[in-house]
Design an enzyme around this catalytic site. Structure first.
Site, mmCIF file in Angstrom:
data_model
loop_
_atom_site.group_PDB
_atom_site.id
_atom_site.type_symbol
_atom_site.label_atom_id
_atom_site.label_comp_id
_atom_site.label_asym_id
_atom_site.label_seq_id
_atom_site.Cartn_x
_atom_site.Cartn_y
_atom_site.Cartn_z
ATOM 1 N N ASN A 18 38.530 -8.616 7.605
ATOM 2 C CA ASN A 18 37.755 -7.527 8.460
ATOM 3 C C ASN A 18 37.567 -8.033 9.877
ATOM 4 O O ASN A 18 37.154 -9.054 10.113
ATOM 5 C CB ASN A 18 36.814 -7.026 7.754
ATOM 6 C CG ASN A 18 35.407 -7.789 7.400
ATOM 7 O OD1 ASN A 18 35.889 -8.851 6.914
ATOM 8 N ND2 ASN A 18 34.353 -7.230 7.647
ATOM 9 N N GLU A 20 35.484 -6.500 13.043
ATOM 10 C CA GLU A 20 34.434 -5.524 13.679
ATOM 11 C C GLU A 20 34.551 -5.596 15.187
ATOM 12 O O GLU A 20 34.953 -6.321 15.935
ATOM 13 C CB GLU A 20 33.006 -5.829 13.192
ATOM 14 C CG GLU A 20 33.120 -5.878 11.695
ATOM 15 C CD GLU A 20 31.733 -5.895 11.046
ATOM 16 O OE1 GLU A 20 31.402 -5.551 9.747
ATOM 17 O OE2 GLU A 20 30.479 -6.383 11.691
ATOM 18 N N CYS A 74 39.070 -2.694 8.415
ATOM 19 C CA CYS A 74 38.858 -3.352 7.252
ATOM 20 C C CYS A 74 40.091 -4.435 7.073
ATOM 21 O O CYS A 74 41.177 -4.234 7.651
ATOM 22 C CB CYS A 74 39.018 -2.433 6.172
ATOM 23 S SG CYS A 74 37.763 -0.957 6.269
ATOM 24 N N GLU A 92 41.768 -4.758 4.322
ATOM 25 C CA GLU A 92 43.120 -4.322 3.651
ATOM 26 C C GLU A 92 44.000 -3.681 4.947
ATOM 27 O O GLU A 92 45.139 -4.019 4.787
ATOM 28 C CB GLU A 92 42.717 -3.024 2.772
ATOM 29 C CG GLU A 92 41.633 -3.559 1.634
ATOM 30 C CD GLU A 92 40.180 -3.573 1.697
ATOM 31 O OE1 GLU A 92 39.925 -3.681 3.175
ATOM 32 O OE2 GLU A 92 39.880 -3.058 0.800
ATOM 33 N N CYS A 127 37.737 0.988 0.995
ATOM 34 C CA CYS A 127 37.418 2.282 1.317
ATOM 35 C C CYS A 127 38.194 3.485 1.318
ATOM 36 O O CYS A 127 39.326 2.936 1.030
ATOM 37 C CB CYS A 127 36.714 1.968 2.780
ATOM 38 S SG CYS A 127 37.901 2.089 4.187
ATOM 39 N N CYS A 180 41.188 2.842 3.576
ATOM 40 C CA CYS A 180 42.232 1.711 3.179
ATOM 41 C C CYS A 180 42.780 2.475 1.816
ATOM 42 O O CYS A 180 44.075 2.090 1.800
ATOM 43 C CB CYS A 180 41.397 0.675 2.683
ATOM 44 S SG CYS A 180 40.774 -0.469 4.155
#
Length: 159
Positions: free
Chosen positions: A61, A63, A72, A74, A111, A114
């Site tokens: 990930n 940010e 993210c 993924e 999530c 994703c």
């Protein structure tokens, strides 16, 4: 009329129950997790993808102070993989997530965004993608398709 919906998944007590390839993916996702850039949430996630050509690609990930500009693990890994291996099929995705300064025994699933991105690739390649999700220790879950995590899915067939 009320109906029930069942999903199929497999649960492993911990990483010692994984086979050699699964352990390799768990290790790759765990190593990628440690390189995550997560100065805001302090929740590190790593992802490893197994391609049909045998390559293992990993990512994490990323940010950004301008939420939601981050990405993210993924999607970071899937998008990089697609850009660099456009003809390869994704066989397996392994996700490992946990707080930066601690651990949780609860598996970290993808999530919603994703899941939708994984669905796009599964739909494109017309082949299911196995998804494993885990924490740094404890239970590991395996689904046999993203549709197990996103049963009422919206894909290209609707367009």
């Amino acid at each position: 009329m009320e109906k029930n919906l069942n999903i199929r998944y497999q649960e492993f007590e911990n990483d010692t129950q994984l086979n050699a390839l699964e352990k390799k993916l768990f290790a790759a996702a765990s190593a990628a997790r440690l390189q995550a850039y997560a100065p805001y949430s302090h929740f590190l996630v790593g992802c490893a993808i197994l391609l049909d050509n045998g390559e293992i690609i990993s990512g994490n990930n990323q940010e950004n102070a301008a939420y939601p500009s981050g990405l993210c693990a993924e999607r970071t890994t899937i998008f990089w993989t697609s850009a660099n291996y456009p003809d390869a099929k994704i066989k397996t995705i392994f996700v490992v997530g946990a707080p930066e300064n601690g651990e949780t025994k609860f598996p970290t699933p993808p999530c919603g965004a994703c899941r939708q991105s994984i669905l796009e690739y599964e739909s494109q390649q017309q082949e299911s993608i196995e998804i494993y999700f885990a924490s740094t220790s404890g239970i590991i879950c395996k689904t046999f398709s993203v549709k197990d995590l996103l049963p009422f899915s919206f894909d290209r067939s609707f367009l």
